[in-house]
Design an enzyme around this catalytic site. Structure first.
Site, PDB file in Angstrom:
ATOM      1  NE  ARG A 185      -2.807   0.434   3.656  1.00 55.32           N
ATOM      2  CZ  ARG A 185      -3.519   0.463   4.492  1.00 55.32           C
ATOM      3  NH1 ARG A 185      -5.079   0.075   4.959  1.00 55.32           N
ATOM      4  NH2 ARG A 185      -3.362   0.731   6.191  1.00 55.32           N
TER       5      ARG A 185
ATOM      6  CB  THR B 260      -2.203   6.572  -3.015  1.00 54.42           C
ATOM      7  OG1 THR B 260      -1.514   6.000  -2.760  1.00 54.42           O
ATOM      8  CG2 THR B 260      -1.354   8.192  -3.763  1.00 54.42           C
TER       9      THR B 260
ATOM     10  CG  ASP C  49       2.390  -2.598   9.029  1.00 59.41           C
ATOM     11  OD1 ASP C  49       2.753  -4.503   8.228  1.00 59.41           O
ATOM     12  OD2 ASP C  49       2.803  -2.340   7.916  1.00 59.41           O
TER      13      ASP C  49
HETATM   14  C1  PRP Z   1      -0.368  -4.931   4.753  1.00 54.20           C
HETATM   15  C2  PRP Z   1      -2.026  -6.309   4.613  1.00 54.20           C
HETATM   16  C3  PRP Z   1      -2.569  -5.633   3.689  1.00 54.20           C
HETATM   17  C4  PRP Z   1      -3.367  -5.229   2.907  1.00 54.20           C
HETATM   18  C5  PRP Z   1      -4.146  -4.211   3.780  1.00 54.20           C
HETATM   19  O1  PRP Z   1       0.026  -5.079   3.366  1.00 54.20           O
HETATM   20  O2  PRP Z   1      -0.859  -7.386   4.349  1.00 54.20           O
HETATM   21  O3  PRP Z   1      -1.869  -6.689   2.280  1.00 54.20           O
HETATM   22  O4  PRP Z   1      -1.625  -3.507   3.794  1.00 54.20           O
HETATM   23  O5  PRP Z   1      -4.844  -2.829   3.062  1.00 54.20           O
HETATM   24  P1  PRP Z   1      -5.743  -2.483   2.480  1.00 54.20           P
HETATM   25  O6  PRP Z   1      -6.601  -3.629   2.404  1.00 54.20           O
HETATM   26  O7  PRP Z   1      -6.019  -0.887   2.615  1.00 54.20           O
HETATM   27  O8  PRP Z   1      -5.324  -2.402   0.919  1.00 54.20           O
HETATM   28  P2  PRP Z   1       1.398  -3.426   3.814  1.00 54.20           P
HETATM   29  O9  PRP Z   1       0.610  -2.883   2.459  1.00 54.20           O
HETATM   30  O10 PRP Z   1       1.376  -2.517   4.895  1.00 54.20           O
HETATM   31  O11 PRP Z   1       2.653  -4.123   2.962  1.00 54.20           O
HETATM   32  P3  PRP Z   1       3.158  -5.364   3.746  1.00 54.20           P
HETATM   33  O12 PRP Z   1       2.578  -6.583   3.877  1.00 54.20           O
HETATM   34  O13 PRP Z   1       4.021  -5.931   2.526  1.00 54.20           O
HETATM   35  O14 PRP Z   1       4.017  -5.191   4.992  1.00 54.20           O
HETATM   36  N1  URA Z   2      -2.567  -3.380   7.204  1.00 52.85           N
HETATM   37  C1  URA Z   2      -1.897  -3.695   8.329  1.00 52.85           C
HETATM   38  O1  URA Z   2      -0.722  -4.437   8.359  1.00 52.85           O
HETATM   39  N2  URA Z   2      -2.592  -3.940   8.996  1.00 52.85           N
HETATM   40  C2  URA Z   2      -3.824  -3.261   9.542  1.00 52.85           C
HETATM   41  O2  URA Z   2      -4.712  -2.622   9.806  1.00 52.85           O
HETATM   42  C3  URA Z   2      -3.928  -2.150   8.144  1.00 52.85           C
HETATM   43  C4  URA Z   2      -3.426  -2.497   6.797  1.00 52.85           C
END
Ligand code: PRP
Ligand code: URA
Length: 212
Positions: free
Chosen positions: A107, A111, A203
């Protein structure tokens, strides 16, 4: 398991118990990883409840009899990188023959929109029922994009399995992909202004990989 439209909430006591420790800020990386994997195994058990069975002849030491096996259904698990990776081993514990594809999305912090950086799916995905994995369904953007990518390869069916879902994410995902069943262990209160699930667990990727 509670069902509302296409959303299944797994309220099994073992899942709920483990989820409490997963949420706890005092849970360190090692235990967090183990809990994600254990919860994934328990969720896999529930999410595969509708696999069709067929009869086979089996000879026990006593006599021949008719028993059940899963009816040739092939599965593929597709974790969304990074955090979905934490669920794969737990799923494979129950379905070791499943193939595993990967979709890399992160993400954008400004944005909150997902950015794709990797995509490798099993070649025979058309013959498979796919379960897309990610512990967190927040805005829904990542799950929506991952499922759109998987759909381009025409699998037999798609389910989405997450541990914690926000109401906003469920709404967005079920509107864009009404054919996809969503499985989660909890539906939390809301998203905060940074797109984090409240109360959530923070996270997920950072807690699994210790990158906080
Ligand atoms: C987190 C999580 C999802 C996403 C959810 O990943 O593991 O993939 O956010 O958010 P959304 O429903 O608003 O899209 P992140 O983008 O933090 O990436 P990462 O797993 O590489 O840390
Ligand atoms: N991604 C995460 O890992 N945690 C949250 O709460 C939202 C998005």
């Amino acid at each position: 398991m509670q069902k509302n439209e296409n959303v299944f909430v797994m309220d099994h006591p073992l899942i709920q118990h483990k989820l409490t420790f997963l949420r706890d800020e005092a849970t360190g990386t090692k235990n967090f990883r183990e809990l994600v994997s254990e919860i994934a195994t328990l969720m896999c058990y529930e999410a595969t409840r509708d696999l069709p069975l067929m009869d086979v002849e089996t000879a026990t030491p006593m006599e021949k009899t008719t028993t059940k096996v899963i009816a040739g259904r092939k599965l593929a698990f597709v974790p969304i990188l990074r955090a979905g990776l934490g669920m794969v081993d737990g799923m494979l514990n129950l379905v070791p023959s499943a193939k595993v594809g990967h979709i890399g999305l992160y993400r954008d912090h400004e944005t909150l929109k997902p950015v794709e950086y990797y995509n490798k799916l099993p070649q025979d995905i058309e013959e498979r029922d796919v379960i897309v994995l990610d512990p967190m369904l927040a805005t829904g953007g990542s799950a929506i994009d991952a499922i759109t990518i998987v759909k381009r390869s025409h699998p037999k069916s798609i389910k989405f399995l997450c541990i914690i879902a926000a109401p906003e994410g469920i709404k967005a995902l079920t509107e864009v992909h009404p054919d996809v069943h969503v499985y989660c262990a909890a539906v939390d209160r809301e998203l905060n202004q940074n797109g984090y699930i409240m109360p959530g667990l923070g996270d997920a990727g950072d807690r699994i990989f210790g990158t906080i």
